[in-house]
Design a protein around this motif. Structure first.
Motif, PDB file in Angstrom:
ATOM      1  N   ALA A  24     -34.509 -61.401 -56.140  1.00 21.35           N
ATOM      2  CA  ALA A  24     -35.347 -60.226 -55.703  1.00 21.35           C
ATOM      3  C   ALA A  24     -35.668 -60.398 -54.310  1.00 21.35           C
ATOM      4  CB  ALA A  24     -36.458 -59.762 -56.491  1.00 21.35           C
ATOM      5  N   TYR A  25     -35.886 -61.627 -53.861  1.00 18.52           N
ATOM      6  CA  TYR A  25     -36.201 -61.785 -52.513  1.00 18.52           C
ATOM      7  C   TYR A  25     -35.195 -61.215 -51.454  1.00 18.52           C
ATOM      8  CZ  TYR A  25     -38.408 -64.066 -48.586  1.00 18.52           C
ATOM      9  OH  TYR A  25     -39.022 -64.551 -47.111  1.00 18.52           O
ATOM     10  N   GLU A  26     -35.844 -60.680 -50.443  1.00 16.71           N
ATOM     11  CA  GLU A  26     -35.032 -60.190 -49.298  1.00 16.71           C
ATOM     12  C   GLU A  26     -35.492 -60.728 -48.019  1.00 16.71           C
ATOM     13  OE1 GLU A  26     -34.651 -56.035 -48.834  1.00 16.71           O
ATOM     14  OE2 GLU A  26     -33.728 -55.720 -50.950  1.00 16.71           O
ATOM     15  N   LEU A  27     -34.350 -61.332 -47.190  1.00 19.42           N
ATOM     16  CA  LEU A  27     -34.876 -61.908 -45.697  1.00 19.42           C
ATOM     17  C   LEU A  27     -35.238 -60.994 -44.820  1.00 19.42           C
ATOM     18  CD1 LEU A  27     -31.756 -64.492 -45.856  1.00 19.42           C
ATOM     19  CD2 LEU A  27     -34.179 -64.851 -46.603  1.00 19.42           C
ATOM     20  N   ASP A  28     -35.987 -61.054 -43.975  1.00 20.54           N
ATOM     21  CA  ASP A  28     -36.384 -60.127 -42.914  1.00 20.54           C
ATOM     22  C   ASP A  28     -36.691 -61.008 -41.590  1.00 20.54           C
ATOM     23  OD1 ASP A  28     -36.995 -57.749 -41.849  1.00 20.54           O
ATOM     24  OD2 ASP A  28     -39.223 -57.815 -42.529  1.00 20.54           O
ATOM     25  N   PHE A  29     -35.746 -60.471 -40.719  1.00 22.63           N
ATOM     26  CA  PHE A  29     -35.980 -61.246 -39.350  1.00 22.63           C
ATOM     27  C   PHE A  29     -36.535 -60.448 -38.321  1.00 22.63           C
ATOM     28  CE2 PHE A  29     -32.442 -63.497 -41.386  1.00 22.63           C
ATOM     29  CZ  PHE A  29     -32.864 -64.545 -41.283  1.00 22.63           C
ATOM     30  N   ARG A  30     -37.611 -59.281 -38.934  1.00 25.82           N
ATOM     31  CA  ARG A  30     -38.113 -58.551 -37.650  1.00 25.82           C
ATOM     32  C   ARG A  30     -39.172 -59.433 -36.834  1.00 25.82           C
ATOM     33  NH1 ARG A  30     -40.327 -52.693 -38.698  1.00 25.82           N
ATOM     34  NH2 ARG A  30     -41.193 -52.604 -36.673  1.00 25.82           N
ATOM     35  N   TRP A  31     -39.628 -60.641 -37.367  1.00 26.66           N
ATOM     36  CA  TRP A  31     -40.332 -61.349 -36.437  1.00 26.66           C
ATOM     37  C   TRP A  31     -39.650 -61.768 -35.348  1.00 26.66           C
ATOM     38  CZ3 TRP A  31     -38.358 -66.000 -35.453  1.00 26.66           C
ATOM     39  CH2 TRP A  31     -37.251 -66.589 -36.233  1.00 26.66           C
ATOM     40  N   ALA A  32     -38.616 -61.794 -35.246  1.00 25.66           N
ATOM     41  CA  ALA A  32     -37.741 -62.430 -34.025  1.00 25.66           C
ATOM     42  C   ALA A  32     -37.876 -61.334 -32.794  1.00 25.66           C
ATOM     43  CB  ALA A  32     -36.051 -62.639 -34.588  1.00 25.66           C
ATOM     44  N   ALA A  33     -38.033 -59.960 -33.243  1.00 25.59           N
ATOM     45  CA  ALA A  33     -37.897 -59.000 -32.340  1.00 25.59           C
ATOM     46  C   ALA A  33     -39.290 -58.991 -31.374  1.00 25.59           C
ATOM     47  CB  ALA A  33     -37.747 -57.669 -32.808  1.00 25.59           C
ATOM     48  N   ALA A  34     -40.280 -59.828 -31.802  1.00 26.54           N
ATOM     49  CA  ALA A  34     -41.602 -59.883 -31.094  1.00 26.54           C
ATOM     50  C   ALA A  34     -41.781 -60.715 -29.876  1.00 26.54           C
ATOM     51  CB  ALA A  34     -42.792 -60.254 -32.302  1.00 26.54           C
ATOM     52  N   TYR A  35     -42.238 -60.115 -28.895  1.00 24.87           N
ATOM     53  CA  TYR A  35     -42.022 -60.656 -27.368  1.00 24.87           C
ATOM     54  C   TYR A  35     -42.693 -62.367 -27.598  1.00 24.87           C
ATOM     55  CZ  TYR A  35     -40.918 -56.258 -25.352  1.00 24.87           C
ATOM     56  OH  TYR A  35     -40.539 -55.136 -25.171  1.00 24.87           O
ATOM     57  N   PRO A  36     -43.759 -62.527 -28.295  1.00 26.35           N
ATOM     58  CA  PRO A  36     -44.013 -64.146 -28.026  1.00 26.35           C
ATOM     59  C   PRO A  36     -43.173 -64.838 -28.952  1.00 26.35           C
ATOM     60  CG  PRO A  36     -46.187 -62.738 -28.845  1.00 26.35           C
ATOM     61  CD  PRO A  36     -44.891 -61.971 -28.916  1.00 26.35           C
ATOM     62  N   ASN A  37     -42.524 -64.431 -29.931  1.00 25.48           N
ATOM     63  CA  ASN A  37     -41.472 -65.226 -30.538  1.00 25.48           C
ATOM     64  C   ASN A  37     -40.128 -65.316 -29.788  1.00 25.48           C
ATOM     65  OD1 ASN A  37     -43.305 -65.441 -32.872  1.00 25.48           O
ATOM     66  ND2 ASN A  37     -42.318 -63.825 -33.981  1.00 25.48           N
TER      67      ASN A  37
END
Length: 135
Positions: free
Chosen positions: A104-117
Motif C-alpha cells: 500500500a505504500y507509495e513513493l513520493d519524491f516531492r521533497w526533491a523539488a524544495a530549494y534547500p534539498n
C-alpha cells in the motif's frame, strides 16, 4: 468605573468590533440595567486560510518548491511507484510474501523539488566530483 470611561477590555472590544456602541448608549444613565448586546458577526473564511486538497494540492507548488521540478516529479513518482510494485512482485514470487502495508505504500519524491534539498543535492554532487577527481 466612572460613567463614560472604558476599561482596557472595553477598549479592546471596541477596537476589534466585538461590541458596537452608539452615542445614545454612551450618554445613557449608568442606572440602566439592560445588559450590553453582543453583535458577533459570523467569521468569514478567508480564501488564503483554505488549504488545497486532492489533485490541486499535488500540482500547486508551495513557496519553497520549484514548480518546474514539481511538474516533472509527478510523472517520476508514477514511474517509480510502478517499478516499486514490480520489485515487490518479484520479491513475493521468488523469496517470501510481502506484507500488505508495503504494497500500500507509495513513493513520493516531492521533497526533491524544495530549494534547500536542491542545494544540498548539488553540493553533494560537487563534493563527490571533487573527491573522485582527486583520488
Amino acid at each position: 468605573m466612572d460613567h463614560g470611561s472604558l476599561t482596557p477590555r472595553g477598549r479592546w472590544e471596541l477596537k476589534t468590533g466585538r461590541k458596537k456602541f452608539t452615542t445614545q448608549s454612551l450618554l445613557s444613565s449608568p442606572q440602566q440595567t439592560q445588559s450590553p448586546q453582543w453583535r458577533l458577526q459570523p467569521r468569514r473564511i478567508v480564501e488564503d486560510e483554505l488549504q488545497p486538497r486532492g489533485l490541486r494540492a499535488q500540482l500547486q507548488a508551495r513557496s519553497y518548491e520549484n514548480q518546474w521540478l514539481l511538474d516533472h516529479m509527478r510523472s517520476f513518482n508514477v514511474v517509480a511507484n510502478q517499478r516499486y510494485q514490480q520489485l515487490l512482485n518479484l520479491i513475493d514470487a521468488t523469496m517470501f510474501p510481502v506484507p500488505s502495508s508495503m504494497r500500500a505504500y507509495e513513493l513520493d519524491f516531492r521533497w526533491a523539488a524544495a530549494y534547500p534539498n536542491i542545494r544540498f543535492l548539488a553540493l553533494v554532487l560537487v563534493v563527490l566530483r571533487i573527491v573522485f577527481w582527486i583520488f
